[in-house]
Design an enzyme around this catalytic site. Structure first.
Site, PDB file in Angstrom:
ATOM      1  N   MET A  39       0.936  -1.102   0.050  1.00 34.24           N
ATOM      2  CA  MET A  39       0.078  -0.069  -0.070  1.00 34.24           C
ATOM      3  C   MET A  39       0.913   1.058   0.002  1.00 34.24           C
ATOM      4  O   MET A  39       0.354   2.305   0.519  1.00 34.24           O
ATOM      5  CB  MET A  39      -0.865   0.120   1.174  1.00 34.24           C
ATOM      6  CG  MET A  39      -1.945  -1.172   0.947  1.00 34.24           C
ATOM      7  SD  MET A  39      -3.516  -0.720   2.230  1.00 34.24           S
ATOM      8  CE  MET A  39      -2.886  -0.476   3.785  1.00 34.24           C
ATOM      9  N   HIS A  46       9.355  -3.399   3.338  1.00 31.84           N
ATOM     10  CA  HIS A  46       8.981  -3.706   2.046  1.00 31.84           C
ATOM     11  C   HIS A  46      10.281  -3.848   1.260  1.00 31.84           C
ATOM     12  O   HIS A  46      10.226  -4.989   0.296  1.00 31.84           O
ATOM     13  CB  HIS A  46       8.355  -2.435   1.524  1.00 31.84           C
ATOM     14  CG  HIS A  46       6.967  -2.053   2.267  1.00 31.84           C
ATOM     15  ND1 HIS A  46       7.024  -1.166   2.955  1.00 31.84           N
ATOM     16  CD2 HIS A  46       5.758  -2.763   2.034  1.00 31.84           C
ATOM     17  CE1 HIS A  46       5.781  -0.963   3.534  1.00 31.84           C
ATOM     18  NE2 HIS A  46       4.923  -2.138   3.148  1.00 31.84           N
ATOM     19  N   GLN A 157       5.490 -11.825   6.877  1.00 35.18           N
ATOM     20  CA  GLN A 157       4.863 -12.472   8.221  1.00 35.18           C
ATOM     21  C   GLN A 157       4.221 -11.587   9.249  1.00 35.18           C
ATOM     22  O   GLN A 157       3.585 -12.172  10.139  1.00 35.18           O
ATOM     23  CB  GLN A 157       6.202 -13.286   8.529  1.00 35.18           C
ATOM     24  CG  GLN A 157       5.935 -14.069  10.098  1.00 35.18           C
ATOM     25  CD  GLN A 157       4.957 -15.275   9.881  1.00 35.18           C
ATOM     26  OE1 GLN A 157       4.464 -16.004   8.735  1.00 35.18           O
ATOM     27  NE2 GLN A 157       3.988 -15.399  10.642  1.00 35.18           N
ATOM     28  N   ASP A 159       2.135  -9.435   9.071  1.00 36.68           N
ATOM     29  CA  ASP A 159       0.499  -9.711   8.913  1.00 36.68           C
ATOM     30  C   ASP A 159       0.327 -11.147   8.519  1.00 36.68           C
ATOM     31  O   ASP A 159      -0.013 -11.810   7.663  1.00 36.68           O
ATOM     32  CB  ASP A 159       0.197  -9.008   7.418  1.00 36.68           C
ATOM     33  CG  ASP A 159       0.204  -7.361   7.795  1.00 36.68           C
ATOM     34  OD1 ASP A 159      -0.300  -6.842   8.559  1.00 36.68           O
ATOM     35  OD2 ASP A 159       1.190  -6.855   7.132  1.00 36.68           O
ATOM     36  N   SER A 195       4.267   0.858   8.322  1.00 36.93           N
ATOM     37  CA  SER A 195       4.086   2.282   7.887  1.00 36.93           C
ATOM     38  C   SER A 195       3.426   3.080   8.595  1.00 36.93           C
ATOM     39  O   SER A 195       3.326   4.398   8.643  1.00 36.93           O
ATOM     40  CB  SER A 195       3.289   2.239   6.417  1.00 36.93           C
ATOM     41  OG  SER A 195       3.990   1.558   5.527  1.00 36.93           O
TER      42      SER A 195
END
Length: 286
Positions: A39, A46, A157, A159, A195
């Site tokens: 996102m 990321h 991992q 999430d 984030s």
């Protein structure tokens, strides 16, 4: 070759063709494509997914799309950080081939009627606190798979329930994408990268360290009851609001029984000020 930024289905197909991948799923002439769905507001976590993706495919696509379907009415969709130019620059530095950054209108035409249902698994643990969240996650992920058509997709991992549900969707719906989970990336003091960490004030960030401390404490015990109790004790001593502490089966996210043997996910969610954070660790029960 510089990163190709695609904002539409047509531009995405052109980008695939430019890489010699073609219109089919998977590969052509041995050329493979990996997808890293995000996102945006990219951070080192990321970037670690991108680096892992490069180990598993010839080319890498990163999607940047703040998905409105996975935000509830009182959640932070409008203020979710959007740093598109910096994100593209980071992708360029990491050697990403395609950045797919569609608009909401491109992803969700106004006459759209069909969505993915997460089923019972989408109503427990994280889903109990965010009704409909996993329906939105699975819907956008399936659409991204259909549009990008990768051979492999990389998810973090951190999430953990999302990762489990995407694996379940791929298996149940026969989606020809291999799912790879990537380890959580943490700050030196243990805070899991997110984030949403940028929402935290310095004092709140110090409080947020209770999540990783609690997981570390809980993971040092041997039975489900002891693990959960020790984790909650650390969290209860901190000035935050605990949503849940759960020891769950990694595949189903159902709470494990007292006689569970093998791996389990120790997962927590808590609110620090107005910021909701999640974290987890894998434990092995003897």
């Amino acid at each position: 070759m510089d990163v190709i930024v695609a904002g539409s289905r047509a531009e995405l197909d052109e980008a695939r063709a430019a890489l010699g991948i073609g219109a089919r799923w998977g590969d052509r002439d041995g050329r493979t494509l990996a997808l890293v769905p995000t996102m945006g507001a990219l951070h080192e976590g990321h970037l670690s997914l991108i680096r892992l993706a490069k180990e598993h495919a010839d080319h890498v696509a990163v999607s940047i799309f703040v998905n409105p379907l996975q935000f509830g009415p009182n959640e932070d969709f409008s203020r979710y950080p959007r740093t598109f130019e910096a994100d593209v620059a980071a992708c360029r530095t990491e050697g990403v081939d395609i950045v797919f950054a569609p608009s909401a209108e491109e992803m969700y035409p106004p006459d759209r009627q069909v969505s993915v249902s997460a089923g019972h698994m989408g109503t427990i643990v994280e889903g109990a606190f965010r009704p409909g969240h996993f329906d939105g996650v699975l819907t956008v992920v399936l659409k991204l798979f259909n549009l990008v058509r990768p051979s492999v997709a990389i998810f973090g991992q951190k999430d953990a329930q999302q990762l489990a549900m995407i694996r379940r969707m791929v298996a149940d719906l026969d989606v020809p994408v291999r799912i790879i989970g990537a380890p959580i990336v943490r700050e030196p003091d243990g805070l899991a990268l997110s984030s949403r960490n940028r929402y935290l004030s310095p004092d709140e960030r110090e409080i947020a360290l209770a999540l990783s401390r609690a997981l570390h404490e809980g993971a040092g015990h041997r039975t489900p009851w002891e693990i959960v109790a020790a984790t909650r004790q650390v969290l209860d001593a901190a000035p935050l609001t605990v949503d849940y502490v759960v020891l769950a089966d990694p595949a189903t996210f159902a709470e494990v029984a007292d006689d569970h043997v093998g791996e389990a996910v120790l997962a927590v969610a808590a609110r620090v000020g107005t910021t909701r954070l999640i974290d987890n660790v894998i434990v092995t029960l003897p």
